[in-house]
Design an enzyme around this catalytic site. Structure first.
Site, short mmCIF file in Angstrom:
data_model
loop_
_atom_site.label_atom_id
_atom_site.label_comp_id
_atom_site.label_asym_id
_atom_site.label_seq_id
_atom_site.Cartn_x
_atom_site.Cartn_y
_atom_site.Cartn_z
N ARG A 99 0.00 5.55 16.46
CA ARG A 99 0.23 6.88 15.90
C ARG A 99 -0.51 7.94 16.69
O ARG A 99 -1.42 7.61 17.46
CB ARG A 99 -0.15 6.93 14.42
CG ARG A 99 -1.55 6.45 14.11
CD ARG A 99 -1.81 6.37 12.60
NE ARG A 99 -3.11 5.77 12.31
CZ ARG A 99 -3.57 5.53 11.10
NH1 ARG A 99 -2.87 5.82 10.05
NH2 ARG A 99 -4.76 4.98 10.94
N ASP A 147 -10.05 1.24 0.30
CA ASP A 147 -9.90 2.67 0.58
C ASP A 147 -11.21 3.36 0.20
O ASP A 147 -12.04 2.79 -0.51
CB ASP A 147 -8.74 3.25 -0.24
CG ASP A 147 -7.39 2.85 0.33
OD1 ASP A 147 -7.30 2.60 1.54
OD2 ASP A 147 -6.42 2.78 -0.45
N ARG A 183 -9.30 -6.22 12.95
CA ARG A 183 -8.57 -5.41 13.93
C ARG A 183 -9.45 -4.24 14.29
O ARG A 183 -10.20 -3.69 13.45
CB ARG A 183 -7.25 -4.88 13.34
CG ARG A 183 -6.23 -5.95 13.11
CD ARG A 183 -5.78 -6.62 14.38
NE ARG A 183 -4.87 -5.80 15.17
CZ ARG A 183 -4.43 -6.13 16.37
NH1 ARG A 183 -4.84 -7.27 16.94
NH2 ARG A 183 -3.60 -5.37 17.02
N ARG A 234 0.83 -1.20 0.00
CA ARG A 234 0.00 0.00 0.00
C ARG A 234 0.87 1.25 0.00
O ARG A 234 0.44 2.30 -0.45
CB ARG A 234 -0.90 0.04 1.25
CG ARG A 234 -2.03 -0.99 1.23
CD ARG A 234 -2.73 -1.02 2.58
NE ARG A 234 -3.25 0.26 3.02
CZ ARG A 234 -4.43 0.76 2.68
NH1 ARG A 234 -5.23 0.09 1.90
NH2 ARG A 234 -4.82 1.95 3.15
N ARG A 243 9.80 5.41 -3.26
CA ARG A 243 10.18 6.33 -4.34
C ARG A 243 11.64 6.74 -4.25
O ARG A 243 12.11 7.00 -3.15
CB ARG A 243 9.39 7.64 -4.22
CG ARG A 243 7.97 7.55 -4.52
CD ARG A 243 7.41 8.97 -4.66
NE ARG A 243 5.97 8.86 -4.56
CZ ARG A 243 5.26 9.22 -3.50
NH1 ARG A 243 5.87 9.77 -2.47
NH2 ARG A 243 3.97 9.06 -3.49
N TYR A 271 -10.09 -4.78 2.45
CA TYR A 271 -9.38 -3.59 2.92
C TYR A 271 -9.48 -2.49 1.86
O TYR A 271 -8.52 -2.13 1.21
CB TYR A 271 -7.92 -3.99 3.16
CG TYR A 271 -7.03 -3.02 3.91
CD1 TYR A 271 -7.44 -1.75 4.28
CD2 TYR A 271 -5.74 -3.40 4.25
CE1 TYR A 271 -6.59 -0.90 4.96
CE2 TYR A 271 -4.88 -2.56 4.93
CZ TYR A 271 -5.31 -1.30 5.28
OH TYR A 271 -4.46 -0.47 5.93
N GLU A 317 -3.74 6.65 18.92
CA GLU A 317 -4.45 5.50 18.36
C GLU A 317 -3.81 4.19 18.86
O GLU A 317 -2.61 4.02 18.75
CB GLU A 317 -4.38 5.57 16.82
CG GLU A 317 -5.07 4.41 16.13
CD GLU A 317 -5.18 4.61 14.62
OE1 GLU A 317 -5.22 5.76 14.13
OE2 GLU A 317 -5.21 3.58 13.92
N1 UDP Z 1 3.31 0.67 7.85
C1 UDP Z 1 4.51 0.54 8.50
N2 UDP Z 1 5.04 1.63 9.12
C2 UDP Z 1 4.42 2.83 9.12
C3 UDP Z 1 3.20 2.96 8.43
C4 UDP Z 1 2.66 1.85 7.81
O1 UDP Z 1 5.09 -0.52 8.55
O2 UDP Z 1 4.94 3.78 9.72
C5 UDP Z 1 2.75 -0.55 7.22
C6 UDP Z 1 1.81 -1.27 8.17
O3 UDP Z 1 1.96 -2.66 7.96
C7 UDP Z 1 0.46 -0.83 7.70
C8 UDP Z 1 0.68 -0.74 6.19
O4 UDP Z 1 2.00 -0.22 6.08
O5 UDP Z 1 -0.52 -1.76 8.01
C9 UDP Z 1 -0.30 0.13 5.47
O6 UDP Z 1 -0.30 1.41 6.05
P1 UDP Z 1 -1.45 2.47 5.77
O7 UDP Z 1 -0.96 3.78 6.23
O8 UDP Z 1 -1.88 2.33 4.36
O9 UDP Z 1 -2.59 1.95 6.75
P2 UDP Z 1 -3.99 2.63 7.12
O10 UDP Z 1 -3.90 4.08 6.78
O11 UDP Z 1 -5.04 1.92 6.33
O12 UDP Z 1 -4.13 2.37 8.58
#
Ligand code: UDP
Length: 373
Positions: A280, A356, A249, A172, A176, A354, A306
């Site tokens: 976070r 978006d 989850r 996801r 880059r 999952y 969170e």
């Molecule tokens: N992820 C990570 N470190 C970070 C942020 C995300 O390892 O600092 C990984 C983690 O496995 C997460 C996935 O990337 O489940 C997808 O993150 P995303 O931000 O897309 O999750 P969402 O916003 O749906 O909670």
């Protein structure tokens, strides 16, 4: 003839799109939701003038021009672009993984140097074909970034070892070799002015909405009101968990108002170590650049810590756990769902996917077409 053409269970994005589309084509829609508010998990409400994303941060982003034009009918979007900070034991890194991250991690200054470093770490780890999230992460960004920015965060968020999680989850995030902190590879991105709730309210205009109504508790009497049902709740709950519960989850927020102008200087800071109990911290005012709808500076700030946990009955489900075991179980429910007469299943919970926001909207628009919008 029944009173309504459609009974739509759930006033989140999927349900709202169906309601909007079907109402527009002259159908009578009744929308019910268990909660006392509309908008599902994109719901936002004001705390001291600050729009708070009550069920977690939602940044609208899409590459789909049709979806972008669609949502712009109901809201105008600001120019917010997410750039996340990762805090690993006090060291700050840019996310998603890009040249700023690589420079901070290794001191490299060119894309070639960064790519070499990653290649070297991937070779040392001996990964040819990644089979799970851990191997996928190392092969994309190397061991150092995996250890500091991925492992701790992912295991807190999912409550499972990275080696047991599907690799698509980490894909996801963009990787880059440019200096670009945009969290999404999306042509269009922003936050609706006035908040998501207002946007969904406009979408539901013309449909009848009843809140605080638990569909599964009153199924027979509600079904009797409409010709067809669009169900966006958890698919396993609909079938009384007959094959056993799917895993989800859940997340929980500790939200507080602080009497100071800024807490962390960014909308989202991820805590990527294992020890910090939260995943976070969200500082909501930065989704609108610290201003209200009239451009005035917002006094004070609201933050949400969170915390992630395994879903159990009575909690709010947020994320489907799309590993092999759960996907196989879902397929059993899907076979029942496909045979359920007069009922359409949709959305993150209805399809155990999952999704978006933009994908949910695209799927619902598609579904509305097949319903004969
Ligand atoms: N992820 C990570 N470190 C970070 C942020 C995300 O390892 O600092 C990984 C983690 O496995 C997460 C996935 O990337 O489940 C997808 O993150 P995303 O931000 O897309 O999750 P969402 O916003 O749906 O909670």
């Amino acid at each position: 003839m029944k009173q309504y053409d459609y009974l739509i269970v759930g006033a989140g994005l999927y349900g709202a799109v169906i309601a909007e589309q079907m109402t527009k084509s002259g159908k009578r829609c009744l929308v019910v939701d268990r909660r006392d508010h509309i908008a599902g998990n994109v719901y936002s409400e004001k705390i001291k003038q600050i729009q708070v994303h009550k069920y977690g941060p939602h940044i609208f982003h899409t590459n789909n021009r049709m979806v972008w034009d669609y949502v712009n009918q109901f809201a105008s979007f600001n120019r917010f672009t997410l750039g996340t900070i990762a805090n690993y034991k006090g060291e700050l890194y840019s996310l998603p993984f890009n040249m700023y991250t690589f420079n901070k991690m290794w001191g490299v200054t060119t894309p070639e140097e960064a790519a070499e470093k990653i290649e070297e770490q991937r070779r040392t780890a001996g990964i040819a074909e990644p089979r799970n999230l851990e191997e996928q992460a190392i092969s994309l960004v190397g061991t150092d970034i995996y250890e500091k920015l991925i492992k701790g965060y992912t295991e807190k968020q999912w409550g499972r070892p990275c080696a047991e999680l599907p690799s698509f989850i980490i894909r996801r995030l963009p990787v880059r070799f440019t200096f670009d902190n945009n969290y999404f590879n999306a042509l269009y991105q922003g936050i609706p002015a006035g908040g998501y709730t207002k946007m969904v309210e406009k979408m539901l205009d013309g449909a009848e909405v009843r809140l605080g109504v638990d569909y599964l508790e009153h199924k027979a009497e509600l079904d009797a009101l409409a010709e067809q049902v669009v169900y966006t709740g958890p698919v396993d709950a609909y079938f009384g968990y007959c094959f056993g519960p799917l895993e989800y989850r859940s997340v929980r927020f500790e939200t507080e108002f602080l009497d100071r102008s800024s807490f962390q200087g960014n909308a989202i800071v991820n805590y990527t170590d294992q020890e910090t109990p939260w995943t976070r911290i969200i500082e909501h005012k930065w989704f609108t650049f610290g201003r209200d709808e009239n451009g005035r500076d917002l006094p004070g700030t609201v933050i949400s810590r969170e915390y992630s946990s395994e879903w159990k009955q009575g909690d709010e489900p947020y994320y489907p756990v799309n590993d092999e075991k759960n996907n196989a179980l879902y397929n059993k429910y899907k076979a029942l769902a496909d045979r359920e007469p007069g009922v359409v299943f949709g959305g993150r919970l209805g399809e155990y996917k999952y999704y978006d926001m933009d994908q949910v909207i695209a799927a619902a628009l598609d579904r509305a077409l097949s319903l004969g919008r």
